[in-house]
Motif scaffolding. Structure first.
Motif, PDB file in Angstrom:
ATOM      1  N   SER A 128      -5.019   7.942   7.007  1.00  0.00           N
ATOM      2  CA  SER A 128      -6.006   7.169   7.768  1.00  0.00           C
ATOM      3  C   SER A 128      -5.955   5.679   7.425  1.00  0.00           C
ATOM      4  CB  SER A 128      -7.411   7.723   7.575  1.00  0.00           C
ATOM      5  OG  SER A 128      -7.913   7.417   6.300  1.00  0.00           O
ATOM      6  N   ALA A 129      -5.703   5.328   6.171  1.00  0.00           N
ATOM      7  CA  ALA A 129      -5.630   3.903   5.818  1.00  0.00           C
ATOM      8  C   ALA A 129      -4.493   3.217   6.570  1.00  0.00           C
ATOM      9  CB  ALA A 129      -5.437   3.754   4.309  1.00  0.00           C
ATOM     10  N   ILE A 130      -3.377   3.920   6.745  1.00  0.00           N
ATOM     11  CA  ILE A 130      -2.240   3.358   7.488  1.00  0.00           C
ATOM     12  C   ILE A 130      -2.582   3.291   8.976  1.00  0.00           C
ATOM     13  CG2 ILE A 130       0.204   3.673   8.090  1.00  0.00           C
ATOM     14  CD1 ILE A 130      -0.291   2.919   5.136  1.00  0.00           C
ATOM     15  N   ARG A 131      -3.245   4.330   9.495  1.00  0.00           N
ATOM     16  CA  ARG A 131      -3.654   4.308  10.913  1.00  0.00           C
ATOM     17  C   ARG A 131      -4.576   3.124  11.177  1.00  0.00           C
ATOM     18  NH1 ARG A 131      -4.600   9.866   9.998  1.00  0.00           N
ATOM     19  NH2 ARG A 131      -6.838   9.551  10.314  1.00  0.00           N
ATOM     20  N   LYS A 132      -5.494   2.869  10.264  1.00  0.00           N
ATOM     21  CA  LYS A 132      -6.405   1.724  10.422  1.00  0.00           C
ATOM     22  C   LYS A 132      -5.631   0.418  10.339  1.00  0.00           C
ATOM     23  CE  LYS A 132     -10.518   4.024   8.663  1.00  0.00           C
ATOM     24  NZ  LYS A 132     -11.440   4.160   7.522  1.00  0.00           N
ATOM     25  N   MET A 133      -4.723   0.315   9.375  1.00  0.00           N
ATOM     26  CA  MET A 133      -3.937  -0.898   9.188  1.00  0.00           C
ATOM     27  C   MET A 133      -3.130  -1.231  10.438  1.00  0.00           C
ATOM     28  SD  MET A 133      -0.980  -1.584   6.330  1.00  0.00           S
ATOM     29  CE  MET A 133      -2.081  -1.498   4.943  1.00  0.00           C
ATOM     30  N   LEU A 134      -2.590  -0.201  11.094  1.00  0.00           N
ATOM     31  CA  LEU A 134      -1.761  -0.395  12.279  1.00  0.00           C
ATOM     32  C   LEU A 134      -2.562  -0.344  13.579  1.00  0.00           C
ATOM     33  CD1 LEU A 134       1.342   1.784  11.309  1.00  0.00           C
ATOM     34  CD2 LEU A 134       1.096  -0.700  11.157  1.00  0.00           C
ATOM     35  N   ALA A 135      -3.897  -0.130  13.462  1.00  0.00           N
ATOM     36  CA  ALA A 135      -4.773  -0.013  14.638  1.00  0.00           C
ATOM     37  C   ALA A 135      -4.266   1.083  15.579  1.00  0.00           C
ATOM     38  CB  ALA A 135      -4.911  -1.348  15.354  1.00  0.00           C
ATOM     39  N   LEU A 136      -3.954   2.239  15.001  1.00  0.00           N
ATOM     40  CA  LEU A 136      -3.455   3.372  15.788  1.00  0.00           C
ATOM     41  C   LEU A 136      -4.609   4.214  16.297  1.00  0.00           C
ATOM     42  CD1 LEU A 136      -0.520   4.548  13.502  1.00  0.00           C
ATOM     43  CD2 LEU A 136      -0.326   3.406  15.715  1.00  0.00           C
ATOM     44  N   GLY A 137      -4.524   4.580  17.548  1.00  0.00           N
ATOM     45  CA  GLY A 137      -5.489   5.481  18.142  1.00  0.00           C
ATOM     46  C   GLY A 137      -4.794   6.758  18.571  1.00  0.00           C
ATOM     47  N   LYS A 138      -5.581   7.686  19.101  1.00  0.00           N
ATOM     48  CA  LYS A 138      -4.996   8.937  19.592  1.00  0.00           C
ATOM     49  C   LYS A 138      -3.980   8.632  20.686  1.00  0.00           C
ATOM     50  CE  LYS A 138      -8.875  11.869  18.486  1.00  0.00           C
ATOM     51  NZ  LYS A 138      -9.860  12.823  18.939  1.00  0.00           N
ATOM     52  N   LEU A 179       0.867  -1.174   0.000  1.00  0.00           N
ATOM     53  CA  LEU A 179       0.000   0.000   0.000  1.00  0.00           C
ATOM     54  C   LEU A 179       0.904   1.224   0.000  1.00  0.00           C
ATOM     55  CD1 LEU A 179      -2.838   1.207   0.250  1.00  0.00           C
ATOM     56  CD2 LEU A 179      -2.595   1.040   2.722  1.00  0.00           C
ATOM     57  N   GLU A 180       0.769   2.046  -1.012  1.00  0.00           N
ATOM     58  CA  GLU A 180       1.610   3.239  -1.127  1.00  0.00           C
ATOM     59  C   GLU A 180       0.714   4.465  -1.154  1.00  0.00           C
ATOM     60  OE1 GLU A 180       4.094   4.623  -4.762  1.00  0.00           O
ATOM     61  OE2 GLU A 180       5.296   3.188  -3.615  1.00  0.00           O
ATOM     62  N   ILE A 181       0.881   5.340  -0.162  1.00  0.00           N
ATOM     63  CA  ILE A 181       0.073   6.549  -0.054  1.00  0.00           C
ATOM     64  C   ILE A 181       1.019   7.730   0.110  1.00  0.00           C
ATOM     65  CG2 ILE A 181      -1.701   7.751   1.264  1.00  0.00           C
ATOM     66  CD1 ILE A 181      -2.577   4.979   2.299  1.00  0.00           C
ATOM     67  N   PRO A 182       0.960   8.706  -0.800  1.00  0.00           N
ATOM     68  CA  PRO A 182       1.848   9.865  -0.663  1.00  0.00           C
ATOM     69  C   PRO A 182       1.427  10.763   0.506  1.00  0.00           C
ATOM     70  CG  PRO A 182       0.405  10.130  -2.554  1.00  0.00           C
ATOM     71  CD  PRO A 182       0.140   8.773  -1.999  1.00  0.00           C
ATOM     72  N   ALA A 183       2.384  11.414   1.110  1.00  0.00           N
ATOM     73  CA  ALA A 183       2.131  12.370   2.188  1.00  0.00           C
ATOM     74  C   ALA A 183       3.132  13.508   2.039  1.00  0.00           C
ATOM     75  CB  ALA A 183       2.280  11.694   3.550  1.00  0.00           C
ATOM     76  N   THR A 184       2.717  14.686   2.429  1.00  0.00           N
ATOM     77  CA  THR A 184       3.551  15.872   2.301  1.00  0.00           C
ATOM     78  C   THR A 184       4.246  16.179   3.628  1.00  0.00           C
ATOM     79  OG1 THR A 184       2.040  16.758   0.661  1.00  0.00           O
ATOM     80  CG2 THR A 184       3.527  18.337   1.713  1.00  0.00           C
ATOM     81  N   ILE A 185       5.501  16.559   3.553  1.00  0.00           N
ATOM     82  CA  ILE A 185       6.260  16.971   4.730  1.00  0.00           C
ATOM     83  C   ILE A 185       6.107  18.477   4.869  1.00  0.00           C
ATOM     84  CG2 ILE A 185       8.542  17.032   5.823  1.00  0.00           C
ATOM     85  CD1 ILE A 185       7.517  14.190   5.340  1.00  0.00           C
ATOM     86  N   THR A 186       5.738  18.929   6.068  1.00  0.00           N
ATOM     87  CA  THR A 186       5.564  20.357   6.301  1.00  0.00           C
ATOM     88  C   THR A 186       6.917  21.040   6.472  1.00  0.00           C
ATOM     89  OG1 THR A 186       5.514  20.188   8.711  1.00  0.00           O
ATOM     90  CG2 THR A 186       3.409  19.864   7.540  1.00  0.00           C
ATOM     91  N   GLU A 187       6.890  22.356   6.577  1.00  0.00           N
ATOM     92  CA  GLU A 187       8.122  23.119   6.797  1.00  0.00           C
ATOM     93  C   GLU A 187       8.801  22.731   8.102  1.00  0.00           C
ATOM     94  OE1 GLU A 187       7.779  27.348   6.262  1.00  0.00           O
ATOM     95  OE2 GLU A 187       6.396  27.081   4.584  1.00  0.00           O
ATOM     96  N   ARG A 188       8.019  22.236   9.056  1.00  0.00           N
ATOM     97  CA  ARG A 188       8.568  21.825  10.347  1.00  0.00           C
ATOM     98  C   ARG A 188       9.001  20.354  10.341  1.00  0.00           C
ATOM     99  NH1 ARG A 188       4.507  23.272  14.924  1.00  0.00           N
ATOM    100  NH2 ARG A 188       6.200  22.376  16.120  1.00  0.00           N
ATOM    101  N   GLY A 189       8.978  19.720   9.175  1.00  0.00           N
ATOM    102  CA  GLY A 189       9.410  18.336   9.071  1.00  0.00           C
ATOM    103  C   GLY A 189       8.376  17.337   9.549  1.00  0.00           C
ATOM    104  N   GLN A 190       7.110  17.733   9.586  1.00  0.00           N
ATOM    105  CA  GLN A 190       6.054  16.860  10.069  1.00  0.00           C
ATOM    106  C   GLN A 190       5.177  16.373   8.924  1.00  0.00           C
ATOM    107  OE1 GLN A 190       4.238  19.662  12.753  1.00  0.00           O
ATOM    108  NE2 GLN A 190       5.407  18.894  14.494  1.00  0.00           N
ATOM    109  N   THR A 191       4.478  15.278   9.177  1.00  0.00           N
ATOM    110  CA  THR A 191       3.507  14.762   8.221  1.00  0.00           C
ATOM    111  C   THR A 191       2.376  14.108   8.991  1.00  0.00           C
ATOM    112  OG1 THR A 191       3.229  13.494   6.186  1.00  0.00           O
ATOM    113  CG2 THR A 191       4.544  12.471   7.910  1.00  0.00           C
ATOM    114  N   THR A 192       1.286  13.845   8.323  1.00  0.00           N
ATOM    115  CA  THR A 192       0.155  13.146   8.916  1.00  0.00           C
ATOM    116  C   THR A 192       0.189  11.699   8.453  1.00  0.00           C
ATOM    117  OG1 THR A 192      -1.173  15.165   8.912  1.00  0.00           O
ATOM    118  CG2 THR A 192      -2.370  13.079   9.036  1.00  0.00           C
ATOM    119  N   VAL A 193      -0.004  10.782   9.380  1.00  0.00           N
ATOM    120  CA  VAL A 193      -0.089   9.370   9.003  1.00  0.00           C
ATOM    121  C   VAL A 193      -1.459   9.190   8.350  1.00  0.00           C
ATOM    122  CG1 VAL A 193      -0.108   6.991   9.833  1.00  0.00           C
ATOM    123  CG2 VAL A 193       1.400   8.681  10.929  1.00  0.00           C
TER     124      VAL A 193
END
Length: 113
Positions: A24-34, A8-22
């Motif tokens: 949602s498909a990856i969060r579901k796959m990994l069963a990630l919560g807050k 599964l390949e999903i592009p994500a953008t890196i912000t100026e602060r070096g951050q990105t959002t995981v």
């Protein structure tokens, strides 16, 4: 026949602060919560793997934790040194447990000292 793993390949953008959002498909796959944590594992070939950070008992043991970090660092820094287990050693191990039945779901007996 072995089933080929689908990537599964999903592009994500890196912000100026070096951050990105995981995504949602990856969060579901990994069963990630807050407030769950993830770990990034960088491989020698430039591949990066993201995984859910699990609490492991061996992380509480400074000797085991330090040893595992040493192994990970050594495998990353010198992957050419990794060798398969010799067939003769595998055969010897199999011969030592031949005929022994193990129920991996059974509770372990209490240690008596």
């Amino acid at each position: 026949m072995a089933k080929t793993a689908e990537i599964l390949e999903i592009p994500a953008t890196i912000t100026e602060r070096g951050q990105t959002t995981v995504p949602s498909a990856i969060r579901k796959m990994l069963a990630l919560g807050k407030r769950d944590q993830v770990v990034f594992r960088g491989l020698a070939d430039g591949t990066v793997v993201i995984a859910k950070k699990l609490e492991r008992e061996d992380e509480a043991d400074p000797v085991i934790g330090t040893f595992l970090k040493f192994l990970a660092r050594d495998m990353t820094n010198a992957p050419a040194r990794i060798r398969p287990v010799p067939k003769s050693l595998v055969a010897r191990g199999k011969s030592l447990v031949k005929g022994i039945k193990v129920d991996l779901d059974a509770a372990l007996p209490d240690d008596e000292g």
